[in-house]
Design a protein around this motif. Structure first.
Motif, mmCIF file in Angstrom:
data_model
loop_
_atom_site.group_PDB
_atom_site.id
_atom_site.type_symbol
_atom_site.label_atom_id
_atom_site.label_comp_id
_atom_site.label_asym_id
_atom_site.label_seq_id
_atom_site.Cartn_x
_atom_site.Cartn_y
_atom_site.Cartn_z
ATOM 1 N N LYS A 129 0.841 -1.211 0.000
ATOM 2 C CA LYS A 129 0.000 0.000 0.000
ATOM 3 C C LYS A 129 0.873 1.258 0.000
ATOM 4 O O LYS A 129 0.586 2.228 -0.724
ATOM 5 N N LEU A 130 1.929 1.261 0.785
ATOM 6 C CA LEU A 130 2.772 2.446 0.910
ATOM 7 C C LEU A 130 3.581 2.721 -0.350
ATOM 8 O O LEU A 130 3.806 3.875 -0.718
ATOM 9 N N THR A 131 4.057 1.666 -1.010
ATOM 10 C CA THR A 131 4.942 1.839 -2.165
ATOM 11 C C THR A 131 4.224 1.715 -3.505
ATOM 12 O O THR A 131 4.763 2.136 -4.531
ATOM 13 N N GLY A 132 3.032 1.118 -3.494
ATOM 14 C CA GLY A 132 2.325 0.903 -4.750
ATOM 15 C C GLY A 132 2.904 -0.229 -5.572
ATOM 16 O O GLY A 132 2.588 -0.383 -6.754
ATOM 17 N N GLN A 133 3.763 -1.048 -4.950
ATOM 18 C CA GLN A 133 4.402 -2.169 -5.650
ATOM 19 C C GLN A 133 3.886 -3.494 -5.096
ATOM 20 O O GLN A 133 3.729 -3.658 -3.889
ATOM 21 N N LYS A 134 3.633 -4.435 -5.998
ATOM 22 C CA LYS A 134 3.180 -5.765 -5.607
ATOM 23 C C LYS A 134 4.383 -6.647 -5.312
ATOM 24 O O LYS A 134 5.320 -6.729 -6.118
ATOM 25 N N LEU A 135 4.379 -7.295 -4.153
ATOM 26 C CA LEU A 135 5.488 -8.177 -3.786
ATOM 27 C C LEU A 135 5.218 -9.598 -4.254
ATOM 28 O O LEU A 135 4.094 -10.095 -4.143
ATOM 29 N N ASP A 136 6.256 -10.236 -4.748
ATOM 30 C CA ASP A 136 6.138 -11.607 -5.256
ATOM 31 C C ASP A 136 6.321 -12.592 -4.108
ATOM 32 O O ASP A 136 7.380 -13.207 -3.955
ATOM 33 N N LYS A 313 10.242 1.692 -13.179
ATOM 34 C CA LYS A 313 9.236 0.667 -12.928
ATOM 35 C C LYS A 313 8.985 0.387 -11.454
ATOM 36 O O LYS A 313 7.981 -0.241 -11.096
ATOM 37 N N ASP A 314 9.891 0.807 -10.585
ATOM 38 C CA ASP A 314 9.683 0.516 -9.169
ATOM 39 C C ASP A 314 10.239 1.652 -8.312
ATOM 40 O O ASP A 314 10.773 2.649 -8.813
#
Length: 367
Positions: A129-136, A313-314
């Protein structure tokens, strides 16, 4: 009702003798199983004596089973008296409310930071939520091994986001988080709250006493360490001096809009030359691309595309871009920005406006 009397053993005297003999053999340790039990009892008693020793006026009352340690193992926990500290309780409550607000859309409710965060599930969702990145990482993990593997991935990402290298002395680890060590979990959450400018006020100068117990040569020893969890911060958790932008945000929002409009006109005067346009200062500078290109236009040179990420991209690539733009600013003679690259990436509007205003002050007459 009295219980029926049991028949007396014809070997009553011999039984007492056996009891004595068992105690004797237990003591010298020739009966393996009983020797092990005796050792555990002795270690527990040593731990209790070490902690309750009258020579220590701050001796906490802790359950001895917490200290059944292996040789050279060390374990720590918050001193029970510190758990009653008003500031510590307030800090925990503020962090819990913040996490629940962030994760409301996931319908995840945290009630206890150490019990609810140890397996990495909540931390994963919070970071996403904080970074907007999905973790694998797998969504659900049952076994302890899988939980630790997931937690290892989540914490590695958190450390990168927080700017901690592999050699940086982090105040948390996979083992400490998974074993529900409150101090480690609080250090991690406070760092994340400060990094992402959580809209909360952290209670200041929260210090807790931590009991650290170590077993060496079969003997338990302990020490008490005063652990600082928070220091003195402003309303968003960062040390800084108030400036004109604080005043604009707090007392003159109408004038703030005028400043933003002026800055948009200033940056577009340059970016329009390369067919780019800014319409929203709040978001369009967060990845560092416009900021880097703007510096090239203001200084009159072409920024080599291999020096930055044109389509980041990240989080890490965005931070790289903003940090690179900051380097270009310093090369041009501007002072080092007070904001961190992460502040810009995290959409901290005050930080973005401060950086752009410094550029406006120096380059406002550039055609």
């Amino acid at each position: 009702m009295s219980s029926p009397s049991r028949p007396k053993s014809p070997h009553g005297v011999a039984q007492k003798k056996d009891d004595k003999e068992e105690s004797f053999w237990d003591k010298i340790g020739t009966l393996g199983r009983k020797k092990k039990i005796k050792e555990v009892q002795e270690v527990q008693e040593e731990g209790k004596n070490a902690i309750d020793s009258p020579g220590n006026p701050m001796a906490p009352s802790l359950p001895p089973e917490e200290y059944a340690l292996e040789e050279n193992e060390e374990r720590s926990m918050v001193e029970p008296k510190s758990m009653e500290d008003i500031k510590l309780k307030a800090l925990i409550a503020v962090l819990v409310d913040w996490i629940n607000d962030e994760l409301a859309e996931h319908r995840m409710i945290v009630q206890n930071v150490d019990e609810d965060l140890y397996d990495g599930q909540v931390l994963q969702k919070l970071l996403e939520k904080l970074t907007g990145q999905k973790l694998d990482v797998p969504e659900v993990t049952q076994s302890e091994e899988n939980q630790k593997q997931k937690l290892r991935t989540v914490l590695a990402y958190a450390n990168r986001v927080l700017g901690l290298g592999r050699t940086s002395p982090a105040r948390w680890s996979v083992e400490s988080i998974h074993s529900k060590t409150l101090v480690s979990i609080l250090h991690l959450l406070v760092s994340l709250a400060r990094q992402f400018r959580a809209p909360i006020r952290l209670p200041e100068n929260v210090v807790v006493n931590v009991v650290v117990v170590t077993k060496k040569d079969g003997v338990l020893s302990h020490r008490i360490v005063a652990e600082e969890i928070t220091s003195t911060y402003d309303d968003l958790g960062v040390r800084c001096e108030r400036d004109a932008f604080d005043t604009l945000f707090d007392h003159a929002p109408d004038k703030l809009q005028v400043v933003k409009k002026s800055l948009v006109t200033f940056v577009n005067k340059q970016l329009n030359k390369i067919h780019l346009e800014v319409t929203d200062l709040d978001t369009q500078f967060h990845d560092g691309v416009f900021l880097t290109l703007l510096m090239g236009m203001l200084e009159g040179y072409f920024v080599p595309l291999h020096e930055f990420f044109l389509t980041p991209k990240d989080f890490d690539q965005k931070v790289h871009n903003v940090a690179f733009a900051f380097e270009l600013m310093q090369d041009s003679g501007l002072p080092k920005p007070k904001a961190r690259p992460e502040d810009i990436v995290n959409l901290d509007l005050k930080s973005t406006l401060r950086v752009l205003y410094n550029l406006f002050t120096k380059y406002k007459h550039v055609n």
